[in-house]
Design a protein around this motif. Structure first.
Motif, mmCIF file in Angstrom:
data_model
loop_
_atom_site.group_PDB
_atom_site.id
_atom_site.type_symbol
_atom_site.label_atom_id
_atom_site.label_comp_id
_atom_site.label_asym_id
_atom_site.label_seq_id
_atom_site.Cartn_x
_atom_site.Cartn_y
_atom_site.Cartn_z
ATOM 1 N N ILE C 32 0.832 -1.211 0.000
ATOM 2 C CA ILE C 32 0.000 0.000 0.000
ATOM 3 C C ILE C 32 0.869 1.265 0.000
ATOM 4 N N PRO C 33 1.905 1.322 0.863
ATOM 5 C CA PRO C 33 2.757 2.503 0.804
ATOM 6 C C PRO C 33 3.369 2.738 -0.567
ATOM 7 N N LEU C 34 3.760 1.642 -1.244
ATOM 8 C CA LEU C 34 4.364 1.812 -2.567
ATOM 9 C C LEU C 34 3.337 2.344 -3.557
ATOM 10 N N LEU C 35 2.100 1.846 -3.448
ATOM 11 C CA LEU C 35 1.053 2.346 -4.342
ATOM 12 C C LEU C 35 0.798 3.827 -4.074
ATOM 13 N N LEU C 36 0.818 4.190 -2.791
ATOM 14 C CA LEU C 36 0.608 5.604 -2.452
ATOM 15 C C LEU C 36 1.746 6.463 -2.998
ATOM 16 N N THR C 37 2.964 5.916 -2.981
ATOM 17 C CA THR C 37 4.093 6.644 -3.543
ATOM 18 C C THR C 37 3.869 6.910 -5.012
ATOM 19 N N PHE C 38 3.397 5.882 -5.685
ATOM 20 C CA PHE C 38 3.090 6.031 -7.105
ATOM 21 C C PHE C 38 2.048 7.143 -7.291
ATOM 22 N N TRP C 39 1.048 7.120 -6.429
ATOM 23 C CA TRP C 39 0.004 8.132 -6.492
ATOM 24 C C TRP C 39 0.597 9.521 -6.263
ATOM 25 N N ASP C 240 17.543 13.222 -1.013
ATOM 26 C CA ASP C 240 17.651 14.685 -0.952
ATOM 27 C C ASP C 240 16.343 15.356 -1.307
ATOM 28 N N GLN C 241 15.693 14.845 -2.362
ATOM 29 C CA GLN C 241 14.436 15.455 -2.786
ATOM 30 C C GLN C 241 13.435 15.463 -1.635
ATOM 31 N N VAL C 242 13.351 14.342 -0.961
ATOM 32 C CA VAL C 242 12.356 14.222 0.091
ATOM 33 C C VAL C 242 12.850 14.890 1.373
ATOM 34 N N SER C 243 14.114 14.674 1.673
ATOM 35 C CA SER C 243 14.591 15.043 2.992
ATOM 36 C C SER C 243 15.033 16.504 3.094
ATOM 37 N N SER C 244 15.742 17.015 2.095
ATOM 38 C CA SER C 244 16.166 18.398 2.289
ATOM 39 C C SER C 244 15.469 19.369 1.366
ATOM 40 N N LEU C 245 14.912 18.900 0.247
ATOM 41 C CA LEU C 245 14.247 19.841 -0.651
ATOM 42 C C LEU C 245 12.725 19.784 -0.512
ATOM 43 N N LEU C 246 12.230 18.864 0.298
ATOM 44 C CA LEU C 246 10.799 18.756 0.584
ATOM 45 C C LEU C 246 9.973 18.553 -0.674
ATOM 46 N N ASN C 247 10.613 18.012 -1.707
ATOM 47 C CA ASN C 247 9.923 17.850 -2.976
ATOM 48 C C ASN C 247 9.358 16.439 -3.064
ATOM 49 N N PHE C 248 8.230 16.216 -2.385
ATOM 50 C CA PHE C 248 7.685 14.865 -2.271
ATOM 51 C C PHE C 248 7.287 14.289 -3.623
ATOM 52 N N GLY C 249 6.662 15.135 -4.463
ATOM 53 C CA GLY C 249 6.181 14.640 -5.755
ATOM 54 C C GLY C 249 7.316 14.144 -6.620
ATOM 55 N N LEU C 250 8.341 14.980 -6.789
ATOM 56 C CA LEU C 250 9.463 14.594 -7.644
ATOM 57 C C LEU C 250 10.218 13.417 -7.024
ATOM 58 N N GLY C 251 10.365 13.466 -5.705
ATOM 59 C CA GLY C 251 11.040 12.357 -5.023
ATOM 60 C C GLY C 251 10.305 11.050 -5.272
ATOM 61 N N ALA C 252 8.986 11.092 -5.179
ATOM 62 C CA ALA C 252 8.188 9.885 -5.420
ATOM 63 C C ALA C 252 8.347 9.420 -6.859
ATOM 64 N N ALA C 253 8.368 10.383 -7.792
ATOM 65 C CA ALA C 253 8.534 10.018 -9.203
ATOM 66 C C ALA C 253 9.877 9.333 -9.413
ATOM 67 N N MET C 254 10.910 9.887 -8.784
ATOM 68 C CA MET C 254 12.237 9.268 -8.911
ATOM 69 C C MET C 254 12.237 7.865 -8.303
ATOM 70 N N ALA C 255 11.531 7.733 -7.184
ATOM 71 C CA ALA C 255 11.445 6.413 -6.549
ATOM 72 C C ALA C 255 10.784 5.427 -7.488
ATOM 73 N N VAL C 256 9.715 5.892 -8.159
ATOM 74 C CA VAL C 256 9.023 5.008 -9.101
ATOM 75 C C VAL C 256 9.952 4.630 -10.246
ATOM 76 N N ILE C 257 10.737 5.602 -10.717
ATOM 77 C CA ILE C 257 11.658 5.322 -11.824
ATOM 78 C C ILE C 257 12.725 4.303 -11.392
ATOM 79 N N LEU C 258 13.260 4.483 -10.196
ATOM 80 C CA LEU C 258 14.264 3.535 -9.682
ATOM 81 C C LEU C 258 13.660 2.133 -9.563
ATOM 82 N N LEU C 259 12.435 2.106 -9.061
ATOM 83 C CA LEU C 259 11.748 0.819 -8.909
ATOM 84 C C LEU C 259 11.527 0.175 -10.269
#
Lengths: 374, 348, 555
Positions: C32-39, C240-259
């Motif tokens: 579920i968390p991974l699906l939410l990340t995708f979302w 960095d995107q999530v932790s220091s730049l607070l860019n959740f959307g882009l960070g999630a997109a990058m996570a999806v790309i890595l996955l």
């Protein structure tokens, strides 16, 4: 292919010894194998027969002695240059190659042309009667089929010597007997020299021109199967080949054998001094049984009495175990045709003719006293 | 609100568990407070200067967390589970997050006692000032040490590696511009291209550090002749025996702020703590034992814990002609650009 | 309940109920968390594919993606080149030497990643031991830290066991007599190796390479701590995107790309393995002591193995002397000695608190993961239904998904559930991480178990429950213990998710160590590392000798 006559090579082992640490796996083995001869190295496990084979193949270097092929020493040659076919106990088929690729392997290693390879492989498959299975992988073949692929692979490059290490050990009896006849046929057709290792005396007797019996790293006796069976030289050989009754004792003044309670008559056995330790061999096949306690009066025979403790039906024959108060259990065999319906518990008389007893020098503590079953 | 009730209780449970886990004798009723700062040598100094005195004076236990993670705070605030009460971090964060993830604490604390240039937001209380500058290894340049930012970028006169903080949010742009001859008064708006071009000119000699601990480690090892960045950490390294000398001609002044995240479970204690930490006594104790300067009017340390601290005291050099001060409002508006342009350049 | 007497080979889906608890936990904690990340990646900050567009439009991001793949490939190659001879040597040497080589592989495998990375930092620093040693022979100093070299060395060390173990298990099953056979058929020793041994070891090469490559794609700690920004990798960018730049959307997109990249690699290689179904070795009867071609051990092989063993063990060993330094720095060798850092460890509330927290969380995770994972394995092995493979794949998700991706996803989800900073949150996440290892271990063990033993028990009057408890469980005890140890270590060693889940009041030991390294010069971390290292070494040595002894007794 070459003519049968010129195929086989003459193999000679002279004083071959192999030591592992301070243990002599093989000690001073002399063996002269004629071109085209089928010789079996027979012995229990650990007797040095496989080590000897591996030295011929070049997988193990002898500590001392020499191995010659057609009069030339092959000591310096690595295995892949010895040009000997080998069939392994577990077949050792390459699991990632098809049957065909397995058989083609030695030819590829010898850089034969593609057409040559195809033709040789086809003939090899024909020879082992496995045509149609070329494209299968080893794990898609039965044990017997795998064995035949291994055989085809070992002969396809026309080696002059074929080495076989317990090749039939993993197969069931029927298949084993059929393959034995196939191996015999191939040997006849190809005429190559075969060195065959087994611990199965039946196999050795059935296949070989000559058998070398190994015991504790040495050859105890070399001879034709008939020689070994009828006139073994040592109690070990007697016990290892076929069923036997071995009676320990000392040589009596009249040339017989005196055991604990009595002296057994033996016909015409020269050579052993009176008082020397000796063993009397009586093959169960020569032992006669009589239902009654009535003693036969045949002066050339030895007599015992006892009662039957076991009757085993073996198909073509019966094996009877008789408990004798004088010497212990005794084995006797009767063909199915001559079986008299003796049952467990029956009191019987036992006798054998003096000329059927074989007097062997010495006593071997490692073999059973009487009633050896193989 | 049900959620608030839940989170308050949850915090209590967590605190209770923590006590249990930590094996301390303290009861769950003890008042606690969570303080987040950048940790390391700063935390050590602050512990002695005001954290421990505060605990002694009030009976409130201070739990410290480091490093500062504003993203996490923002996220925790968003879901109503704030678990940090006080944060010390840069003024840009205060301005940008004021009213969003930070409490307005203007009504609770009198800021008229601070030097006005450090009061930037209704959500922040000035903490301390410090400098960014460069440091050189004394034995590397015994005759003719570097005397300007331009020298820092001159690899022919001063050969060797330069260790630089890997962050676009530090003062790397300012350093390069100062070296390029820009006057300290005219640094803003930052000319990114010019600054990065300057950095590119010595790219082959650069090495990066990411945390103050790494900077201290680098200097203690002494394998890099020139380092730039956090004055406090570097000075601490010198006090610990690193044989480096600070360049004092043109420091870049920065300052930190105390802030209280929204929904902080111990807001009252947080206010109490900030007042204590910014008192004249606390600031005096801090700046006399740690290479930072006061933000409060009239704080003047009389004696220092160490002669090196006295020599490097940053509390009075602000008016010197070479000194530069960061412009927090410009920087906060261009934060993303600063970070991104540096990352692009550094990862190229 | 499934009918125990049903025929072999038929599908028994009811068994899958056993896998339900583990499946539910994985769904809640990971899927579920991974699906939410995708979302999140398509919903924040604006709905649409903006984040992906930004990623693929940026030369920097693409460069980092490419570099991530390239670095993973390089690490895989180096691991293969070093691991192959090492694993090969393991199959040649005697029992005692093999045990030593195994310990060398397993000790670092079980030593916290943080400990190892920290060890490298000490070894690789400009005035570190390696540079000093090189200086003795007139080389260097080399810059080994803060660049690709550092990242590579660190990643290779972390990944080597993952390469060596599958290689060794494959090679161990290769009958060496096949090489003998090849020689008797006219192949030179090197030809026999190339044409017979190498192809037969291919499954191991493939398995090891895939594991190493996929794991390397998601590496965060090593490049973060040993690398440099010039070598920044995708997982660092996400962090960095999530932790220091607070860019959740882009960070999630990058996570999806890595996955996606990870799954792509797995899909590609799984079809590769399927294509080579005949590379499996057929079982051969034991050689009953026949002296097969005595394995020759060329000197070169020994040198490589020593080198590999040094790489594996050195970073853990180096911390032992360092922990006894009297100084407040990591300068090596220390000028004076003391036990002050141990004193500090055992008297400092934070250190001891984090140790206790770690022990508690790891123990609870190990127990729950072992129970749920064992049940799931039982269900998967026994059901033989068409759901078996999908089920197994679900179970393996936490192994495949890069930890940074999991961490970002789990953090966002657990926040909403109020599980961040709670023991329960840690335990759920760590249990989910450990379940795959338990399932793998137990599946392997169960497949070797003769199911007829249970049928025999049934014929003797035991009901299904008593069959499992009275027959299966005791027979599986070694596997269960192994699985439990794996699970414990997984939790005890976990850093990245814990970094996100920590609260001021609840910090695990690796998190404390991580922030300590980032934070201050304090050899207490060396003392902590030494303690962990000692515990791991003792545990593994004892268990190895215990099982080794049992094998010996069996003949």
């Amino acid at each position: 292919m070459r003519h049968a006559a010129e195929r086989g090579a003459h193999v000679r082992l002279a004083g071959v010894t192999r030591r592992f640490g301070d243990f002599d796996a093989v000690r001073d083995v002399d063996l002269d194998i004629a071109a085209g001869e089928f010789v079996t190295l027979l012995g229990p496990s650990g007797s040095g027969k496989t080590t000897t084979l591996n030295m011929v193949a070049g997988f193990i270097q002898p500590t001392a002695g020499d191995i010659e092929v057609d009069g030339r020493t092959i000591q310096a040659l690595p295995p892949h240059k010895r040009d000997m076919g080998m069939v392994f106990q577990s077949y050792a088929l390459f699991p990632h190659m098809t049957a065909e690729e397995n058989v083609a392997f030695p030819l590829r290693e010898r850089r034969r042309s593609a057409g040559d390879i195809a033709e040789s492989v086809r003939r090899a498959f024909e020879l082992v009667k496995l045509d149609g299975f070329e494209k299968r992988y080893p794990d898609q073949l039965s044990g017997g089929q795998q064995q035949r692929v291994a055989l085809a692979r070992a002969i396809v490059f026309e080696p002059r010597v074929l080495l076989m290490d317990e090749p039939l050990g993993a197969l069931d009896r029927k298949l084993r007997e059929w393959l034995q006849s196939e191996i015999k046929r191939l040997h006849r057709e190809l005429g190559l020299t075969v060195i065959f290792v087994t611990h199965d005396q039946g196999e050795a007797l059935a296949l070989s021109d000559r058998v070398a019996v190994f015991n504790r790293g040495r050859i105890e006796q070399i001879g034709t199967p008939q020689e070994l069976w009828t006139t073994p030289r040592t109690p070990f050989v007697a016990a290892f080949l076929g069923d036997s009754n071995l009676i320990r004792g000392v040589v009596a003044d009249d040339g017989g054998l005196s055991s604990s309670s009595r002296t057994f008559r033996i016909a015409g056995q020269p050579g052993l001094a009176a008082g020397a330790a000796a063993t009397l061999l009586v093959r169960p096949e020569f032992v006669q049984l009589a239902r009654t306690r009535q003693q036969h009066t045949d002066p050339g025979a030895n007599h015992l009495v006892g009662h039957v403790i076991d009757v085993t039906f073996l198909g073509s024959s019966y094996r009877l175990t008789v408990a004798c108060s004088e010497i212990g259990t005794f084995l006797a065999a009767q063909t199915a045709a001559s079986f008299e319906g003796i049952a467990e518990g029956d009191e019987v008389g036992i006798w054998w003719r003096a000329e059927h007893g074989v007097l062997l020098a010495g006593v071997d503590e490692s073999v059973h006293h009487v009633g050896n079953r193989n | 609100m049900k959620n608030a009730w839940f989170s308050t209780n949850a915090a209590g449970i967590v605190a209770g568990l923590a006590m249990l886990v930590a094996g301390t004798a303290a009861s769950a009723q003890q008042r606690t407070l969570v303080y987040m700062n950048s940790g390391g040598v700063l935390l050590e100094a602050e512990r002695a200067a005001f954290i421990e005195p505060f605990e002694k004076a009030t009976g409130i236990k201070v739990v410290t967390v480091s490093p500062v993670d504003m993203a996490k705070i923002q996220t925790m605030v968003r879901v109503g589970q704030t678990n940090v009460d006080v944060v010390q971090w840069n003024p840009e964060q205060v301005v940008v997050n004021c009213g969003k993830s930070l409490e307005n604490i203007r009504a609770d604390i009198d800021v008229s006692v601070f030097q006005p240039q450090y009061v930037v937001s209704e959500c922040g209380v000035p903490a301390a000032t410090f400098i960014h500058t460069f440091f050189y290894k004394k034995s590397a340049f015994p005759q003719n040490p570097p005397k300007s930012w331009a020298d820092f970028f001159d690899t022919t006169k001063f050969p060797g590696k330069r260790a630089v903080w890997n962050s676009g949010l530090g003062t790397n742009y300012e350093q390069a511009l100062l070296a390029d001859g820009v006057s300290p008064k005219d640094l803003y708006p930052l000319d990114f291209d010019k600054a990065l071009a300057k950095w590119s000119s010595i790219r082959g000699d650069l090495q990066f550090w990411s945390t103050p601990a790494q900077l201290v480690q680098l200097m203690q090892e002494g394998s890099v002749p020139l380092v730039s960045g956090w004055g406090p950490a570097a000075t601490q390294a010198i006090i610990k025996g690193a044989e480096y000398q600070a360049f004092t001609g043109s420091p870049i002044y920065l300052f930190n702020q105390y802030m209280v995240p929204k929904g902080a479970p111990n807001k009252a204690e947080a206010i109490e703590f900030i007042k204590f930490a910014t008192s004249a006594e606390s600031q005096t104790r801090l700046v006399s034992s740690y290479p930072e300067g006061p933000t409060r009017i009239g704080v003047e340390p009389k004696e220092f814990a160490n002669p090196i601290l006295e020599a490097n005291y940053v509390g009075k050099g602000l008016d010197s002609p070479g000194a530069a001060t960061i412009n927090p409002s410009w920087r906060l508006e261009h934060q993303d650009e600063m970070a991104k342009k540096w990352t692009d350049w550094a990862t190229r | 309940m499934a009918d125990g007497s049903s025929k072999q080979g038929s599908s028994r889906p009811a068994w899958l109920l056993f896998a339900l608890p583990a499946g539910l936990l994985l769904a809640g904690a990971m899927i579920i968390p991974l699906l939410l990340t995708f979302w999140t990646s398509v919903a924040e900050p604006k709905a649409g594919l903006g984040n992906y567009a930004e990623f693929f439009a940026s030369a920097t991001y693409l460069r980092i993606l490419w570099r991530t793949i390239w670095t993973a490939a390089l690490v895989t190659l180096v691991c293969l080149l070093l691991g192959y001879p090492y694993a090969y040597l393991m199959t040649l040497v005697g029992r005692r030497t093999r045990m030593l080589l195994t310990v060398a592989v397993l000790v670092p495998f079980w030593t916290s990643a943080i400990v190892r990375i920290f060890g490298w930092m000490v070894l690789l620093q400009p005035s570190g031991l390696i540079n000093r040693a090189l200086a003795l022979v007139g080389l260097g100093p080399f810059e080994l830290l803060g660049n690709l070299t550092g990242t590579l060395i660190g990643m290779v060390q972390v990944m080597l066991p993952l390469m060596i173990l599958p290689l060794y298990s494959t090679m161990g099953r290769i009958d060496r007599r096949l090489m003998v056979a090849a020689c008797s058929l006219g192949a030179t020793p090197s030809g026999a190796f190339r044409k017979v041994y190498l192809p037969l070891s291919r499954p191991g090469i493939l398995a090891g390479s895939v594991i190493v490559f996929v794991s390397s794609l998601g590496f965060y700690l090593v490049p973060q701590m040993l690398g440099s920004p010039q070598q920044q990798l995708l997982s660092q960018l996400i962090f960095d995107q999530v932790s220091s730049l607070l860019n959740f959307g882009l960070g999630a997109a990058m996570a999806v790309i890595l996955l996606a990249a990870t799954l792509l690699v797995l899909a590609a290689t799984s079809s590769l393995t399927r294509g080579s179904s005949h590379t499996g070795t057929i079982s051969l009867s034991s050689s009953n002591g026949h002296p097969t071609l005595t394995g020759r051990r060329p000197l070169g092989l020994g040198i490589i193995a020593l080198f590999v063993a040094a790489i594996l063990v050195a970073p853990a060993i180096i911390l032992v002397p360092l922990s006894f330094t009297a100084e407040a720095s990591f300068v090596f060798p220390p000028k004076a000695w003391s036990v002050r850092w141990y004193e500090h460890f055992f008297t400092d509330g934070e250190w001891i608190g984090s140790l206790l927290a770690s022990l508690k969380i790891a123990l609870m995770s190990a127990i729950i993961a072992t129970i749920l994972g064992s049940l799931a394995a039982l269900g998967i092995v026994r059901s033989r239904s068409r759901f078996t493979t999908p089920m197994l794949m679900v179970m393996l998700i936490p192994r495949v998904v890069p930890h940074v991706v999991l961490a970002v996803a789990v953090f966002a989800f657990f926040l909403v559930l109020g599980l961040v900073g709670k023991v329960s949150g840690f335990v759920i996440a760590h249990t989910a991480l450990a379940i795959p290892l338990v399932v793998i271990t137990m599946t392997a063990g169960l497949q070797m178990l003769d199911e007829r033993l249970e049928l025999a028990a049934a014929s003797l009057g035991a009901n299904r429950f008593r069959q499992i408890l009275g027959v299966t469980a005791p027979l599986m005890l070694p596997s269960i213990l192994t699985a439990a140890v794996f699970a414990f270590v997984t939790s005890f060693d976990e850093v990245i998710i814990s970094l996100f889940l920590q609260s001021p009041f609840l910090r695990t030991l690796p998190v404390k160590m991580f922030s300590s390294i980032q934070d201050q010069i304090d050899p207490t971390i060396a003392a902590a590392s030494t303690l962990i290292f000692l515990v791991a070494t003792v545990t593994i040595t004892v268990s190895l000798f215990a099982t080794g002894g049992r094998h010996a007794a069996r003949g």
